[in-house]
Design an enzyme around this catalytic site. Structure first.
Site, PDB file in Angstrom:
ATOM      1  N   SER A  50       0.837  -1.187   0.000  1.00  0.00           N
ATOM      2  CA  SER A  50       0.000   0.000   0.000  1.00  0.00           C
ATOM      3  C   SER A  50       0.885   1.255   0.000  1.00  0.00           C
ATOM      4  CB  SER A  50      -0.974  -0.036   1.175  1.00  0.00           C
ATOM      5  OG  SER A  50      -2.000   0.902   1.001  1.00  0.00           O
ATOM      6  N   ASP A 100      -9.187  -4.126  -6.005  1.00  0.00           N
ATOM      7  CA  ASP A 100      -8.701  -3.291  -4.906  1.00  0.00           C
ATOM      8  C   ASP A 100      -9.539  -2.019  -4.823  1.00  0.00           C
ATOM      9  OD1 ASP A 100      -7.240  -1.671  -3.118  1.00  0.00           O
ATOM     10  OD2 ASP A 100      -5.329  -2.480  -3.806  1.00  0.00           O
ATOM     11  N   HIS A 110      -7.495  -5.462  -1.714  1.00  0.00           N
ATOM     12  CA  HIS A 110      -6.327  -4.773  -1.156  1.00  0.00           C
ATOM     13  C   HIS A 110      -5.621  -5.706  -0.173  1.00  0.00           C
ATOM     14  CE1 HIS A 110      -4.029  -1.131  -0.556  1.00  0.00           C
ATOM     15  NE2 HIS A 110      -4.165  -1.233   0.753  1.00  0.00           N
TER      16      HIS A 110
END
Length: 133
Positions: free
Chosen positions: A20, A70, A102
């Site tokens: 991320s 995601d 995600h």
């Protein structure tokens, strides 16, 4: 990193990785560091500050993986980042994972282990401190 480099670990034997926002930092740090690194790995992320990356260190290999489902960092951002990275980096790999949110999948881990084994062929045994119990 000073201790590692002065202790005899060449920059080309160092890889950065993140998930991320950590993936964005990995790409940015790997591409703006003053030496070629062994690699920069980014999971479920994007290439940040493209104006700075445009004229940066294009010799560090970069690997990005991203899921098409995601919702935190939209897949379209990753695709745009991948197109950008292909244009500014000599060694870039992008993998997309259908239906993945995600997160990091086992398939993705397998792909990154394979990529790392190519970039770091001299590593034959995992560090005992990094081996899961």
């Amino acid at each position: 990193y000073q201790r590692r480099v002065h202790g005899g670990i060449p920059f080309e034997h160092i890889a950065l990785a993140g998930f991320s926002q950590g993936g964005a930092i990995s790409i940015f740090a790997g591409m703006t560091f003053h030496h070629r690194l062994g690699g920069a790995v980014s999971f479920s992320s994007f290439a940040p500050m493209k104006d700075i990356l445009q004229g940066s260190n294009n010799k560090t290999p970069v690997w990005m993986g991203h899921g098409t489902a995601d919702l935190m960092i939209p897949f379209v951002w990753a695709k745009q980042s991948a197109e950008f990275m292909k244009a500014v980096t000599d060694d870039f790999t992008f993998k997309e994972y259908a239906g993945m949110a995600h997160t990091i999948s086992n398939e993705e881990v397998g792909h990154i282990v394979h990529w790392l084994s190519i970039k770091f062929p001299y590593v034959t045994e995992p560090d005992e401190h990094l081996t899961p119990d």
